[in-house]
Write a protein that holds these residues in place. Structure first.
Motif, PDB file in Angstrom:
ATOM      1  N   HIS A 198      -8.280   5.626  -5.269  1.00  0.00           N
ATOM      2  CA  HIS A 198      -7.394   5.572  -4.111  1.00  0.00           C
ATOM      3  C   HIS A 198      -5.958   5.257  -4.505  1.00  0.00           C
ATOM      4  CE1 HIS A 198     -10.753   5.655  -1.193  1.00  0.00           C
ATOM      5  NE2 HIS A 198     -11.397   5.153  -2.229  1.00  0.00           N
ATOM      6  N   ALA A 199      -5.037   5.959  -3.854  1.00  0.00           N
ATOM      7  CA  ALA A 199      -3.637   5.606  -3.979  1.00  0.00           C
ATOM      8  C   ALA A 199      -3.425   4.245  -3.323  1.00  0.00           C
ATOM      9  CB  ALA A 199      -2.766   6.661  -3.304  1.00  0.00           C
ATOM     10  N   ALA A 200      -2.361   3.563  -3.729  1.00  0.00           N
ATOM     11  CA  ALA A 200      -2.075   2.233  -3.176  1.00  0.00           C
ATOM     12  C   ALA A 200      -1.486   2.317  -1.777  1.00  0.00           C
ATOM     13  CB  ALA A 200      -1.114   1.484  -4.097  1.00  0.00           C
ATOM     14  N   GLY A 201      -1.264   3.500  -1.299  1.00  0.00           N
ATOM     15  CA  GLY A 201      -0.804   3.747   0.061  1.00  0.00           C
ATOM     16  C   GLY A 201      -1.056   5.210   0.358  1.00  0.00           C
ATOM     17  N   SER A 202      -0.959   5.597   1.604  1.00  0.00           N
ATOM     18  CA  SER A 202      -1.264   6.981   1.958  1.00  0.00           C
ATOM     19  C   SER A 202      -0.005   7.840   2.057  1.00  0.00           C
ATOM     20  CB  SER A 202      -2.042   7.038   3.277  1.00  0.00           C
ATOM     21  OG  SER A 202      -1.311   6.425   4.317  1.00  0.00           O
ATOM     22  N   TYR A 203       1.103   7.315   1.548  1.00  0.00           N
ATOM     23  CA  TYR A 203       2.318   8.116   1.440  1.00  0.00           C
ATOM     24  C   TYR A 203       3.118   7.642   0.228  1.00  0.00           C
ATOM     25  CZ  TYR A 203       4.290   4.222   4.198  1.00  0.00           C
ATOM     26  OH  TYR A 203       4.657   2.986   4.669  1.00  0.00           O
ATOM     27  N   CYS A 204       4.227   8.319  -0.059  1.00  0.00           N
ATOM     28  CA  CYS A 204       4.868   8.248  -1.373  1.00  0.00           C
ATOM     29  C   CYS A 204       5.263   6.855  -1.843  1.00  0.00           C
ATOM     30  CB  CYS A 204       6.111   9.141  -1.374  1.00  0.00           C
ATOM     31  SG  CYS A 204       5.776  10.875  -1.021  1.00  0.00           S
ATOM     32  N   VAL A 205       6.048   6.127  -1.039  1.00  0.00           N
ATOM     33  CA  VAL A 205       6.654   4.885  -1.527  1.00  0.00           C
ATOM     34  C   VAL A 205       5.620   3.807  -1.841  1.00  0.00           C
ATOM     35  CG1 VAL A 205       8.312   3.056  -1.023  1.00  0.00           C
ATOM     36  CG2 VAL A 205       8.829   5.405  -0.381  1.00  0.00           C
ATOM     37  N   PRO A 206       4.692   3.479  -0.927  1.00  0.00           N
ATOM     38  CA  PRO A 206       3.711   2.445  -1.265  1.00  0.00           C
ATOM     39  C   PRO A 206       2.797   2.836  -2.409  1.00  0.00           C
ATOM     40  CG  PRO A 206       3.131   3.516   0.806  1.00  0.00           C
ATOM     41  CD  PRO A 206       4.519   3.963   0.459  1.00  0.00           C
ATOM     42  N   SER A 207       2.490   4.129  -2.497  1.00  0.00           N
ATOM     43  CA  SER A 207       1.633   4.606  -3.578  1.00  0.00           C
ATOM     44  C   SER A 207       2.277   4.345  -4.935  1.00  0.00           C
ATOM     45  CB  SER A 207       1.379   6.100  -3.387  1.00  0.00           C
ATOM     46  OG  SER A 207       0.758   6.649  -4.506  1.00  0.00           O
ATOM     47  N   SER A 212       4.633  -3.568   6.258  1.00  0.00           N
ATOM     48  CA  SER A 212       3.555  -2.617   6.500  1.00  0.00           C
ATOM     49  C   SER A 212       4.086  -1.366   7.183  1.00  0.00           C
ATOM     50  CB  SER A 212       2.489  -3.276   7.380  1.00  0.00           C
ATOM     51  OG  SER A 212       1.471  -2.365   7.690  1.00  0.00           O
ATOM     52  N   GLY A 213       3.812  -0.205   6.580  1.00  0.00           N
ATOM     53  CA  GLY A 213       4.241   1.054   7.169  1.00  0.00           C
ATOM     54  C   GLY A 213       5.688   1.408   6.901  1.00  0.00           C
ATOM     55  N   GLY A 214       6.403   0.582   6.145  1.00  0.00           N
ATOM     56  CA  GLY A 214       7.813   0.851   5.897  1.00  0.00           C
ATOM     57  C   GLY A 214       8.024   2.010   4.942  1.00  0.00           C
ATOM     58  N   VAL A 235     -19.979  -1.056  -8.367  1.00  0.00           N
ATOM     59  CA  VAL A 235     -19.478  -0.446  -7.130  1.00  0.00           C
ATOM     60  C   VAL A 235     -17.967  -0.581  -7.078  1.00  0.00           C
ATOM     61  CG1 VAL A 235     -19.483  -0.603  -4.621  1.00  0.00           C
ATOM     62  CG2 VAL A 235     -21.633  -0.795  -5.884  1.00  0.00           C
ATOM     63  N   SER A 236     -17.474  -1.771  -7.432  1.00  0.00           N
ATOM     64  CA  SER A 236     -16.036  -2.009  -7.521  1.00  0.00           C
ATOM     65  C   SER A 236     -15.795  -3.251  -8.349  1.00  0.00           C
ATOM     66  CB  SER A 236     -15.429  -2.191  -6.122  1.00  0.00           C
ATOM     67  OG  SER A 236     -14.042  -2.476  -6.199  1.00  0.00           O
ATOM     68  N   PHE A 237     -14.636  -3.326  -8.977  1.00  0.00           N
ATOM     69  CA  PHE A 237     -14.234  -4.553  -9.652  1.00  0.00           C
ATOM     70  C   PHE A 237     -13.512  -5.485  -8.678  1.00  0.00           C
ATOM     71  CE2 PHE A 237     -14.534  -1.487 -13.192  1.00  0.00           C
ATOM     72  CZ  PHE A 237     -15.373  -2.193 -14.041  1.00  0.00           C
ATOM     73  N   HIS A 238     -13.246  -4.992  -7.482  1.00  0.00           N
ATOM     74  CA  HIS A 238     -12.609  -5.775  -6.411  1.00  0.00           C
ATOM     75  C   HIS A 238     -13.672  -6.287  -5.451  1.00  0.00           C
ATOM     76  CE1 HIS A 238      -8.322  -4.467  -6.990  1.00  0.00           C
ATOM     77  NE2 HIS A 238      -8.919  -3.448  -7.582  1.00  0.00           N
ATOM     78  N   LYS A 239     -13.336  -7.352  -4.765  1.00  0.00           N
ATOM     79  CA  LYS A 239     -14.177  -7.740  -3.630  1.00  0.00           C
ATOM     80  C   LYS A 239     -13.890  -6.816  -2.451  1.00  0.00           C
ATOM     81  CE  LYS A 239     -16.020 -11.754  -1.237  1.00  0.00           C
ATOM     82  NZ  LYS A 239     -15.988 -13.238  -1.117  1.00  0.00           N
ATOM     83  N   ALA A 240     -12.606  -6.435  -2.301  1.00  0.00           N
ATOM     84  CA  ALA A 240     -12.231  -5.498  -1.240  1.00  0.00           C
ATOM     85  C   ALA A 240     -10.870  -4.895  -1.562  1.00  0.00           C
ATOM     86  CB  ALA A 240     -12.185  -6.200   0.123  1.00  0.00           C
ATOM     87  N   LEU A 241     -10.611  -3.708  -1.008  1.00  0.00           N
ATOM     88  CA  LEU A 241      -9.309  -3.060  -1.096  1.00  0.00           C
ATOM     89  C   LEU A 241      -8.676  -3.053   0.289  1.00  0.00           C
ATOM     90  CD1 LEU A 241     -10.098   0.163  -3.188  1.00  0.00           C
ATOM     91  CD2 LEU A 241      -9.400  -2.079  -4.025  1.00  0.00           C
ATOM     92  N   VAL A 242      -7.359  -2.884   0.319  1.00  0.00           N
ATOM     93  CA  VAL A 242      -6.637  -2.791   1.586  1.00  0.00           C
ATOM     94  C   VAL A 242      -5.929  -1.439   1.647  1.00  0.00           C
ATOM     95  CG1 VAL A 242      -4.844  -3.784   3.062  1.00  0.00           C
ATOM     96  CG2 VAL A 242      -6.303  -5.287   1.681  1.00  0.00           C
ATOM     97  N   HIS A 243      -6.126  -0.706   2.740  1.00  0.00           N
ATOM     98  CA  HIS A 243      -5.409   0.539   2.990  1.00  0.00           C
ATOM     99  C   HIS A 243      -4.394   0.300   4.109  1.00  0.00           C
ATOM    100  CE1 HIS A 243      -8.330   2.427   0.439  1.00  0.00           C
ATOM    101  NE2 HIS A 243      -9.331   2.271   1.299  1.00  0.00           N
ATOM    102  N   ASN A 244      -3.379   1.165   4.155  1.00  0.00           N
ATOM    103  CA  ASN A 244      -2.277   0.948   5.090  1.00  0.00           C
ATOM    104  C   ASN A 244      -1.809   2.262   5.689  1.00  0.00           C
ATOM    105  OD1 ASN A 244       1.116  -0.214   4.895  1.00  0.00           O
ATOM    106  ND2 ASN A 244      -0.444  -0.872   6.338  1.00  0.00           N
ATOM    107  N   HIS A 245      -1.759   2.351   7.004  1.00  0.00           N
ATOM    108  CA  HIS A 245      -1.277   3.529   7.725  1.00  0.00           C
ATOM    109  C   HIS A 245       0.246   3.519   7.745  1.00  0.00           C
ATOM    110  CE1 HIS A 245      -0.786   6.439  11.008  1.00  0.00           C
ATOM    111  NE2 HIS A 245      -2.079   6.698  10.957  1.00  0.00           N
TER     112      HIS A 245
END
Length: 517
Positions: A75-84, A101-103, A428-438
């Motif tokens: 997964h990208a670190a965000g779903s658009y260019c700058v956060p990714s 968030s979302g900036g 399954v993952s090395f993380h406990k959880a990931l965070v995605h951002n719209h």
């Protein structure tokens, strides 16, 4: 006498074999060169090796996939260019920055990465690497201004037009060179963003003076913004091959001038981001319209760089990562025809493969990306790995590879997946959880097969404000990759646990560390 000669020859042979063995062992232990190739707005389903129904031929990426470990849940670190890109470079979520968030960054805004924050380039440079960036930066540049009183405005105004106030004749006050890249050549942002100019080592190669209208009159059809300031010679048909040549040039120069020093190249391609303008030699090469042809062009230039590694004899000990900064754009609506020549949907091609959703969103299609890792001297080729990873993990993975310890203020949201590359551990993952951002600020949390969208809070402050009404949707991605069936009411404990994790990650300022499994 003959016996002594034979003995001497045998001794010399043993010495030579011993020396050769020692050289071979030293070569195997030598730090690998590292190349990260980042496509721009390319979908998981655009690569034929990842999507048998793809209508776009990608022979070079398909070959790379056969030679690589393929992560199927990256997964990208965000779903658009700058956060990714921020997450890839820093190992940290962008919603922790001044943008929130979302900036998004204004066209001419100052640098986003905080002073003193270690980037992936700083890490590699400290480890003795030659470091280079070729392509799209999109983390902001601080240009020198004639009137400093407009500094605050230029940082937030997406339509800042007082180009006469920007001193393009002088080097930028801060740019890629200030974040660990000893060499950089590329663009400030996407292909059409201001300034439409090549920037080398924090300085434009040609001072931009033309308006979009003037550029269109000089070069023909101009696929950019109507309010651009354009440098002579900066054209869409020249952009992609120029960056490709520069990437190959950086690699060859690094190897030939400093053969004993490894290099790190971050090759951030501008394709297939809008405007969709493939070079004429690639027109009609796909069965997915002009967008598909643009992906064919991307594939060609990936192959060109990989061939350069072969020609230089360094491919075996070069770690290559190919991925995309986020999912594809929904080209069925919202874009002028002059920007998008050809709608992939009418050609029966699905850029997202099995996923739903698009760039900017929380559905898997917005941030699940192709992720191929090749290192012939170390990684077994042709395997797939379902371990869930995120761009934030690349920096700590390289740190573990180089045996470089990270302090607590570096890569706060990244966890190394080096053991997965070795084949030692692929959980399954090395993380406990990931965070995605719209892009509108909404958060989602991924834990194991579950993805929880938390509607209501749209800032980090909102997340910690329990007075804000919250609505949930929960999906089991193992059973429902298209995210069609909300199961939140069936798993209330899972919902509360994942929401609590988001609050914890916001409050503590990190998502990696002691709470990881």
């Amino acid at each position: 006498m003959r016996r002594h000669s034979v003995t001497l020859i045998c001794c010399l042979t043993l010495l030579l074999l011993s020396a050769t063995s020692a050289v071979s062992a030293a070569a195997q232990q030598r730090q690998p060169h590292v190349v990260i190739i980042l496509a721009d707005d390319m979908g998981y389903g655009d690569v034929t090796a990842l999507n048998a129904d793809s209508r776009i031929p990608t022979p070079h990426l398909d070959q790379l996939a056969r030679q690589s470990l393929t992560f199927t849940d990256a997964h990208a670190a965000g779903s658009y260019c700058v956060p990714s890109r921020y997450g890839l470079l820093t190992g940290r979520y962008m919603w922790r920055t001044r943008l929130g968030s979302g900036g998004n960054l204004a066209n001419l805004a100052g640098t986003l990465i905080e002073p003193g924050r270690k980037t992936i380039a700083n890490l590699m440079q400290d480890a003795g690497y030659q470091t280079g960036l070729v392509g799209k930066w999109h983390q902001g540049i601080d240009w020198k201004l004639h009137d400093e009183r407009e500094r605050a405005q230029i940082r937030i105004d997406p339509n800042y037009q007082n180009f006469k106030n920007i001193d393009f004749a002088s080097p930028a006050l801060k740019g890629p060179r200030d974040f660990g890249f000893a060499y950089s050549f590329g663009t400030a942002g996407s292909a059409e963003m201001n300034p439409a100019a090549f920037i080398e080592n924090n300085r434009v190669t040609v001072i931009p003076t033309m308006t979009s209208a003037q550029a269109k009159a000089q070069h023909g059809e101009w696929y950019g913004r109507d309010d651009n300031i354009v440098a002579a010679g900066y054209t869409m048909d020249r952009l992609v091959p120029t960056l490709s040549n520069k990437a190959c040039e950086f690699v060859e120069t690094a190897v030939r001038t400093k053969p004993d020093q490894p290099f790190f190249l971050y090759y951030a391609m501008t394709t297939p981001h809008n405007p969709i303008v493939p070079h004429k030699e690639f027109m009609g090469k796909s069965k997915a319209g002009t967008y598909g042809d643009f992906v064919v062009e991307l594939d060609y230039h990936v192959g060109k760089l990989l061939r350069k590694l072969d020609e230089l004899g360094i491919a075996d000990n070069t770690l290559v990562i190919f991925t995309s900064d986020n999912g594809p754009v929904n080209r069925t609506k919202g874009y002028p025809q002059r920007w998008v020549r050809g709608d992939t949907m009418i050609y029966g091609h699905d850029s997202n493969g099995p996923c739903a959703g698009w760039k900017g969103g929380l559905e898997e299609g917005g941030h699940r990306v192709p992720f191929l890792v090749r290192w012939p001297a170390f990684i077994k080729p042709g395997e797939t790995c379902s371990t869930t990873i995120v761009f934030n993990d690349v920096l700590p993975t390289l740190a573990e590879m180089l045996d470089v310890p990270l302090d607590s203020s570096t890569a706060e949201d990244g966890v190394s997946f080096y053991q997965a590359l070795q084949g030692e551990s692929r959980p399954v993952s090395f993380h406990k959880a990931l965070v995605h951002n719209h892009h509108n600020g909404t958060f989602a949390v991924r834990q194991g097969p579950f993805k929880l969208t938390i509607r209501g809070p749209k800032t980090v402050e909102d997340v910690l404000d329990d007075s804000i009404p919250v609505a949930y949707t929960l999906y089991n991605l193992d059973q429902d990759i298209e995210e069609t069936t909300d199961i939140a009411k069936l798993h209330p404990q899972q919902v509360q646990q994942m929401h609590a994790l988001l609050k914890q990650y916001v409050k503590t300022g990190r998502s990696s560390g002691s709470e990881s499994p």
